[in-house]
Scaffold this motif. Structure first.
Motif, PDB file in Angstrom:
ATOM      1  N   PRO A  88      13.001  35.589  45.673  1.00 51.14           N
ATOM      2  CA  PRO A  88      14.294  35.947  46.283  1.00 51.14           C
ATOM      3  C   PRO A  88      14.130  36.350  47.740  1.00 51.14           C
ATOM      4  N   GLY A  89      15.159  36.068  48.548  1.00 52.49           N
ATOM      5  CA  GLY A  89      15.147  36.511  49.936  1.00 52.49           C
ATOM      6  C   GLY A  89      15.371  38.008  50.029  1.00 52.49           C
ATOM      7  N   MET A  90      14.826  38.594  51.080  1.00 58.31           N
ATOM      8  CA  MET A  90      14.947  40.042  51.255  1.00 58.31           C
ATOM      9  C   MET A  90      16.334  40.390  51.761  1.00 58.31           C
ATOM     10  N   THR A  91      17.000  41.280  51.066  1.00 59.01           N
ATOM     11  CA  THR A  91      18.336  41.726  51.457  1.00 59.01           C
ATOM     12  C   THR A  91      18.335  43.242  51.545  1.00 59.01           C
ATOM     13  N   LYS A  92      19.262  43.799  52.291  1.00 60.50           N
ATOM     14  CA  LYS A  92      19.268  45.235  52.544  1.00 60.50           C
ATOM     15  C   LYS A  92      20.510  45.922  51.995  1.00 60.50           C
ATOM     16  N   VAL A  93      21.615  45.206  51.872  1.00 61.08           N
ATOM     17  CA  VAL A  93      22.876  45.821  51.416  1.00 61.08           C
ATOM     18  C   VAL A  93      23.187  45.307  50.022  1.00 61.08           C
ATOM     19  N   PRO A  94      23.298  46.183  49.018  1.00 58.20           N
ATOM     20  CA  PRO A  94      23.576  45.722  47.658  1.00 58.20           C
ATOM     21  C   PRO A  94      25.002  45.187  47.525  1.00 58.20           C
ATOM     22  N   VAL A  95      25.137  44.126  46.734  1.00 61.01           N
ATOM     23  CA  VAL A  95      26.446  43.567  46.418  1.00 61.01           C
ATOM     24  C   VAL A  95      26.518  43.337  44.925  1.00 61.01           C
ATOM     25  N   GLY A  96      27.714  43.289  44.378  1.00 59.81           N
ATOM     26  CA  GLY A  96      27.880  43.012  42.957  1.00 59.81           C
ATOM     27  C   GLY A  96      27.203  44.062  42.091  1.00 59.81           C
ATOM     28  N   ASP A  97      26.408  43.584  41.128  1.00 61.24           N
ATOM     29  CA  ASP A  97      25.709  44.480  40.212  1.00 61.24           C
ATOM     30  C   ASP A  97      24.344  44.903  40.726  1.00 61.24           C
ATOM     31  N   GLN A  98      24.058  44.644  41.980  1.00 61.46           N
ATOM     32  CA  GLN A  98      22.747  44.995  42.504  1.00 61.46           C
ATOM     33  C   GLN A  98      22.612  46.505  42.652  1.00 61.46           C
ATOM     34  N   PRO A  99      21.431  47.048  42.366  1.00 61.43           N
ATOM     35  CA  PRO A  99      21.234  48.499  42.468  1.00 61.43           C
ATOM     36  C   PRO A  99      21.185  48.944  43.918  1.00 61.43           C
ATOM     37  N   PRO A 100      21.368  50.255  44.171  1.00 62.22           N
ATOM     38  CA  PRO A 100      21.348  50.742  45.560  1.00 62.22           C
ATOM     39  C   PRO A 100      20.005  50.505  46.251  1.00 62.22           C
ATOM     40  N   ASP A 101      18.911  50.493  45.477  1.00 62.37           N
ATOM     41  CA  ASP A 101      17.592  50.292  46.093  1.00 62.37           C
ATOM     42  C   ASP A 101      17.160  48.832  46.023  1.00 62.37           C
TER      43      ASP A 101
END
Length: 813
Positions: A88-101
């Motif tokens: 997966p690509g590195m992302t910094k802002v959670p979206v959807g069901d993604q956890p805060p970290d």
């Protein structure tokens, strides 16, 4: 190239689980998932749908992520054996069901793969963003500070603003990497929607680099085909680096099986001469092995446990003497029997002299008790002999019928000899009962018996070994409390007078010395968590044995050691505790002994000493004759039977062909050994071809990559060094752009492709040529994972690394 479009496409974060893609060179083309074992996917559109469905099954449908990989194996004639890992690509802002970290979770996921030293890292960055802030390059720098396994890949070169280009970056002048950068141009979303095939996309990419004024001078070092060649060359380098060690390992394996394979090369299962020869060899080998296990030999000595003759020796000289002594230690019962015998002989008269008939009666009763330990000794020897036979027939596992028949014949013979041996043992006992030889030189006689005390008699039975060491060895004192140090191991020295223990076997620091007078033995059940076998010493006068302890618990690793120590204590006059008598009987015996008149007590003491002296003679005789009888009638006879009669019995029991039928396991082993032998020979030949047909490229010299900082750049400041592209900061989350680029393989064209074909393999002369120059030739390695790279899919995250693992076995295996 696979020329197949099966990787999911979409906006935002599409790869939400690692995808382990193993490419396998094969004659047919299909895909298999590890979670769908046995199901072949020939329609690659179904492969795409299965990847999406399997991702959703674990992560859900609302952008969740998971480190659990999806394992896909693709077979095709257009690929090299290759393992790729898409992360997966590195992302910094959670979206959807993604956890805060989410940022840290993805980073941890990446680190599981990129930290391995045999992984090649493709740090993919778009040309229209600030290269100095590339998270992919920062991660690569962190795990590969020397830059030995990092290759920069620049995408979206065709989407740069007019008047800008990435020439300085691609020439490795600006923001340099040790292995440099390679530029690629992928299909746009419009191309994908229009079903533009991969061949056409490769041709368009080639045209772009040849026609662009900034890149035309290095067009031969740009594009997806060149990236494939670079990866293939790295695989070649890795193979050549590992060849010396691999060759040595293969040669040692070949030497280890060569002798066995020589027998298999000319093997003919149905040859009667071979079967006859094999039968003779097996019987001879069995006879030799049996005799070695009984008599001992200098080769193949078991260093872990006693076996064969050593166990039988222990039965003769430790177990059997211990069983004999157990039959005569009940002092109170014996004295009561002597007193009853004396009274019954005198009847109504009052006897003035000690009757010798009482002595003979008691002795005969004691001699009859010897029958049980003698028969038990025979049974124990038989058990060990049968176990020895089974151990010797293990080498016949390739012929199960022969092994079964040989065990049956020898065991039957041993059982036949059992009856003869037991009859002879009973005859020995009957001979002892037939005549009481009171003129024996070791017999004390009446005169001496009246002057002996019971205590002196005990010392006589112990052999008067004053000060003589009976045994030394390690024992654990088991019943010391934790507050006082817990169980400890000491070096024990047993003599005829005392038991001493020391800190170690140097015997310099004595811990304690315990007199053996009035000591007895008893068994102790081992604890639930204990693996040791325990016995205890206690004082018959109810005194403390050691400090505040009523009994001293001693522990050994095995039951054999316990039995050996018990036999040693018997020699020191320490006998086992009485078992089976009730407390009432003991009390009755005590009151009876106290009520005896002095004359009767003297007569009992005299008879007791006479019985003790004569039984010592009988025990000595039996202990000497029992091993001789068993050796002659059973063990030696069995050895003679195996040497002289076993083969004749085997011939008479049935068809020779049935006896010499191989087991399925042996036939399979023979086939496997032959296959392994030929595979090793072929592998060594291939290694020799690689040495002569491949060229290794040296590692590029180090470059100044101090521009690449591992620490993240603060959000409010611009990187001091930027790429020559316009300074437009990429958003934290990759935007969903219809025009974003990424490779999406299309269906293969009819008639095959000459663009970017798979590099030819030395063993495959029919591979199609590559117009961009011949790639390094490497042999096909079915069980390894050579590197390559699939076309990138879009919309690609600006910081998505692809990890190639050329030397690691596939996770699908």
């Amino acid at each position: 190239f696979l020329f197949r479009d099966f990787l999911p496409r979409g906006s935002g974060i599409v790869t939400r689980r690692p995808l382990v893609l193993q490419l396998v060179n094969a004659s047919t083309e299909y895909g298999e998932f590890l979670h769908c074992k046995g199901k072949k996917f020939t329609d690659f559109e179904e492969v795409r749908l299965e990847i999406e469905a399997e991702t959703d099954r674990v992560t859900g449908s609302n952008k969740g992520i998971s480190p659990i990989p999806i394992n896909l194996r693709v077979y095709s004639p257009h690929v090299l054996n290759l393992t790729l890992v898409d992360l997966p690509g590195m992302t910094k802002v959670p979206v959807g069901d993604q956890p805060p970290d989410i940022e840290f979770q993805i980073r941890d996921m990446l680190m599981q793969f990129v930290t391995k030293e045999n992984c090649l890292i493709l740090a993919v960055s778009p040309a229209n963003s600030d290269l100095a802030n590339s998270d992919a390059l920062k991660v690569a720098k962190e795990v590969d500070p020397q830059g030995q396994r990092t290759i920069g890949v620049i995408t979206k070169l065709d989407l740069m603003d007019e008047g800008t280009d990435a020439r300085d970056v691609l020439e490795n002048k600006l923001l340099p990497l040790r292995r440099g950068y390679i530029g690629v141009v992928n299909r746009s979303q419009k191309d994908i929607d229009g079903k533009k095939d991969i061949q056409a996309a490769l041709a368009a990419e080639r045209k772009f680099f040849l026609s662009h004024p900034a890149y035309r001078h290095m067009a031969d070092r740009m594009g997806t085909p060149y990236l494939q060649k670079v990866l293939n060359q790295q695989l070649t380098n890795h193979i050549r680096d590992t060849l010396p060690g691999l060759r040595n390992k293969l040669q040692s394996q070949l030497l280890s099986i060569e002798k066995e394979v020589e027998e298999y090369k000319s093997f003919r299962p149905d040859d009667p001469a071979r079967k006859t020869k094999a039968l003779l060899q097996m019987v001879q080998q069995f006879a030799v092995d049996f005799e070695k296990r009984i008599e001992g030999s200098g080769d193949q000595i078991d260093t872990y446990e006693l076996s064969g003759g050593a166990r039988i020796n222990r039965i003769f000289h430790e177990r059997f003497p211990f069983e004999l002594v157990k039959m005569e230690f009940d002092e109170k019962e014996l004295r009561r029997e002597i007193s009853y015998a004396i009274k019954n002989i005198h009847e109504v008269r009052t006897g003035l002299f000690t009757p010798d008939m009482a002595f003979e009666t008691i002795v005969k009763k004691q001699v009859k008790k010897i029958k049980e330990p003698c028969l038990k000794c025979v049974d124990m020897v038989i058990s060990e002999l049968i176990n020895t036979v089974r151990q010797c027939t293990k080498k016949l596992s390739q012929y199960p019928h022969l092994r079964e028949e040989m065990e049956r014949i020898v065991t039957t013979h041993i059982r036949e000899r059992e009856g003869r041996t037991k009859d002879q043992v009973m005859l020995l006992i009957d001979i002892e009962l037939a005549y009481m030889n009171t003129n024996h030189e070791d017999f004390i006689g009446f005169a001496n018996a009246q002057q002996r005390s019971s205590q002196m008699s005990k010392k006589k039975a112990a052999g008067n070994q004053v000060g003589q060491v009976i045994r030394k060895g390690w024992l654990t004192i088991n019943n010391i409390g934790i507050m006082k140090g817990g169980s400890k191991e000491y070096w024990f020295v047993l003599t005829a007078e005392n038991l001493s223990w020391y800190k170690d076997d140097e015997e310099k620091e004595k811990k304690y010395m315990l007199p053996v007078d009035n000591l007895k033995l008893r068994d102790v059940e081992k604890g639930f968590m204990s693996s040791k076998h325990i016995f205890a010493l206690f004082n018959t006068e109810q005194r403390n044995v050691y400090k505040d302890y009523r009994q001293l618990e001693l522990a050994c690793e095995t039951q054999e050691e316990v039995d050996s120590w018990k036999a040693s204590f018997l020699r020191a006059g320490v006998y086992p505790e009485r078992v089976g008598a009730s407390e009432a009987e003991e009390n009755g015996s005590d009151s009876f002994m106290h009520s005896m008149d002095p004359q009767l007590e003297r007569q009992v003491e005299t008879i007791r000493n006479l019985v003790d002296s004569y039984m010592a003679i009988v025990n000595k005789t039996i202990r000497d004759l029992m091993p001789k009888t068993i050796m002659h009638l059973m063990i030696n006879n069995t050895k003679d039977f195996i040497h002289s009669e076993l083969l004749a019995n085997l011939y008479s029991c049935g068809d020779q062909n049935t006896l010499m039928e191989e087991s399925a396991e042996q036939a399979q082993r023979r086939d496997e050994m032959l296959r392994m032998y030929h595979a090793l020979k072929e592998a060594l030949n291939i290694i020799g071809d690689i040495n002569t047909s491949t060229i290794s490229t040296p590692m590029p010299p180090p470059v100044d990559d101090s521009w690449l900082q591992v620490q993240s750049v603060p959000s409010g400041r611009r990187s001091p060094t930027s790429s020559p592209t316009p300074q437009r900061r990429a958003p934290a989350v990759p935007p969903a752009r219809p025009g974003s680029r990424g490779p999406a393989p299309g269906p293969p064209p009819a008639g095959g492709s000459t663009l970017g074909g798979a590099p030819p393999v030395p063993s495959r002369p029919g591979a199609s040529p590559d117009p961009f120059g011949p790639p390094p030739q490497v042999p096909s390695r079915p069980n390894r994972a050579p590197p390559g790279v699939p076309s990138r899919r879009g919309p690609a995250s600006p910081t998505r690394p692809t990890i190639i693992r050329p030397a690691e076995p596939s996770l699908l295996d």
